[in-house]
Design a protein around this motif. Structure first.
Motif, short mmCIF file in Angstrom:
data_model
loop_
_atom_site.label_atom_id
_atom_site.label_comp_id
_atom_site.label_asym_id
_atom_site.label_seq_id
_atom_site.Cartn_x
_atom_site.Cartn_y
_atom_site.Cartn_z
N LEU A 157 -0.11 -4.22 1.52
CA LEU A 157 0.05 -3.24 0.45
C LEU A 157 1.40 -3.48 -0.20
O LEU A 157 2.42 -3.55 0.48
N ILE A 158 1.41 -3.60 -1.52
CA ILE A 158 2.64 -3.97 -2.21
C ILE A 158 2.78 -3.18 -3.51
O ILE A 158 1.83 -3.09 -4.29
N SER A 159 3.95 -2.59 -3.73
CA SER A 159 4.20 -1.91 -4.99
C SER A 159 5.20 -2.73 -5.80
O SER A 159 6.08 -3.39 -5.24
N ASN A 168 -0.21 7.71 -11.26
CA ASN A 168 0.61 8.41 -12.25
C ASN A 168 0.68 9.89 -11.90
O ASN A 168 -0.34 10.52 -11.61
N GLN A 169 1.91 10.41 -11.86
CA GLN A 169 2.16 11.82 -11.57
C GLN A 169 1.43 12.28 -10.29
O GLN A 169 0.84 13.36 -10.25
N GLY A 170 1.50 11.43 -9.28
CA GLY A 170 0.96 11.79 -7.98
C GLY A 170 -0.54 11.69 -7.84
O GLY A 170 -1.10 12.10 -6.82
N LYS A 171 -1.20 11.15 -8.84
CA LYS A 171 -2.67 11.04 -8.79
C LYS A 171 -3.09 9.58 -8.92
O LYS A 171 -2.47 8.80 -9.65
N LEU A 172 -4.17 9.24 -8.23
CA LEU A 172 -4.76 7.92 -8.34
C LEU A 172 -5.70 7.92 -9.55
O LEU A 172 -6.73 8.56 -9.55
N LEU A 188 -0.74 -5.26 9.45
CA LEU A 188 -0.62 -4.53 8.19
C LEU A 188 0.82 -4.62 7.72
O LEU A 188 1.75 -4.24 8.44
N ILE A 189 1.00 -5.13 6.49
CA ILE A 189 2.33 -5.33 5.94
C ILE A 189 2.46 -4.47 4.69
O ILE A 189 1.63 -4.56 3.77
N ILE A 190 3.49 -3.63 4.67
CA ILE A 190 3.70 -2.66 3.60
C ILE A 190 5.04 -2.98 2.95
O ILE A 190 6.09 -2.89 3.60
N ILE A 191 5.02 -3.36 1.68
CA ILE A 191 6.27 -3.79 1.04
C ILE A 191 6.44 -3.10 -0.30
O ILE A 191 5.57 -3.10 -1.16
N ASP A 192 7.62 -2.51 -0.46
CA ASP A 192 7.95 -1.70 -1.63
C ASP A 192 8.94 -2.46 -2.51
O ASP A 192 10.09 -2.67 -2.13
N GLU A 193 8.48 -2.87 -3.68
CA GLU A 193 9.31 -3.61 -4.64
C GLU A 193 10.01 -4.80 -3.97
O GLU A 193 11.24 -4.90 -3.95
N ALA A 228 5.97 8.05 -9.79
CA ALA A 228 4.51 8.23 -9.82
C ALA A 228 3.95 8.60 -8.45
O ALA A 228 2.92 9.28 -8.36
N GLY A 229 4.62 8.14 -7.37
CA GLY A 229 4.13 8.40 -6.02
C GLY A 229 3.87 7.15 -5.21
O GLY A 229 3.32 7.24 -4.11
N LYS A 230 4.27 6.00 -5.71
CA LYS A 230 4.01 4.74 -5.01
C LYS A 230 4.74 4.70 -3.66
O LYS A 230 4.13 4.40 -2.63
#
Length: 213
Positions: free
Chosen positions: A183-185, A203-207, A150-155, A32-34
């Protein structure tokens, strides 16, 4: 903001704002782009067009891809962390040093975090012998060792058992209480629901949605 990889548009017409001290969840299907969004904010990649603006140490909005001076400290956890075959102590000490964390506080900070996440007995063990969940926890500690704003965490929950997931959530709440921005995905919507102030639906690169729960 827009990000393209060759002819593929990963993000298009993408825009949202975050207040200091908020926890923002990024939600969407695979592709999606997350991750692209988080990498742009973490300065790992550059946008094809548009800007990423973050308030700097002087309280001014700054384009982080044009000027690197006076930026606030950031911490980033990739989706699937991988490290050289060293020990948690050496790894965390190295990250703390390159992030200019006060040297007199490094050892106690490392011990504090390793004990908090039940890794203290592995302090001098080789990471190659760690389970996937243990490596994930080490990745989280790498992201927060220097106490970034700033904390950025991916899955972050990948490979973690339920107890470790609870510890991560509890610690993120503590960081929020310290007015850190997070920010967390995640694909685990119930985890985000218990943690986040707002959700960004991608979704599909769009917010396609950005609002409070």
């Amino acid at each position: 903001m827009e990000k393209k990889y060759g002819n593929f548009t990963a993000l298009s017409d993408f825009n949202f704002s975050v207040q200091k001290g908020e926890i923002i969840g990024l939600v969407g299907p695979n592709g999606a782009g997350k991750t692209t969004t988080l990498k742009l904010i973490a300065r790992l990649i550059r946008p094809t067009s548009g800007e990423v603006l973050i308030q700097n140490l002087n309280g001014e909005m700054q384009n982080i891809h044009k000027k690197s001076r006076n930026l606030i400290e950031m911490g980033y956890l990739v989706d699937i962390p991988n490290f050289y075959n060293t020990t948690p102590y050496i790894l965390l000490k190295h990250v703390a040093n390159i992030r200019n964390y006060p040297k007199v506080k490094v050892k106690s900070r490392i011990d504090e975090l390793l004990k908090k996440f039940n890794l203290y007995q592995w302090k001098y063990k080789k990471i190659k012998n760690f389970s996937k969940g243990m490596i994930q926890k080490i990745g989280f500690l790498v992201a927060i060792i220097h106490e970034p704003e700033l904390i950025i965490i991916d899955e972050p929950q990948t490979g973690l058992d339920p107890g470790a997931r609870i510890k991560i959530r509890e610690y993120l709440r503590l960081l929020k209480n310290e007015n850190k921005t997070i920010l967390i995905s995640s694909h685990l919507l119930y985890e985000l629901r218990e943690l986040c102030d707002k959700m960004a639906l991608i979704n599909q690169g769009k917010l396609i949605g950005f609002d409070t729960l």
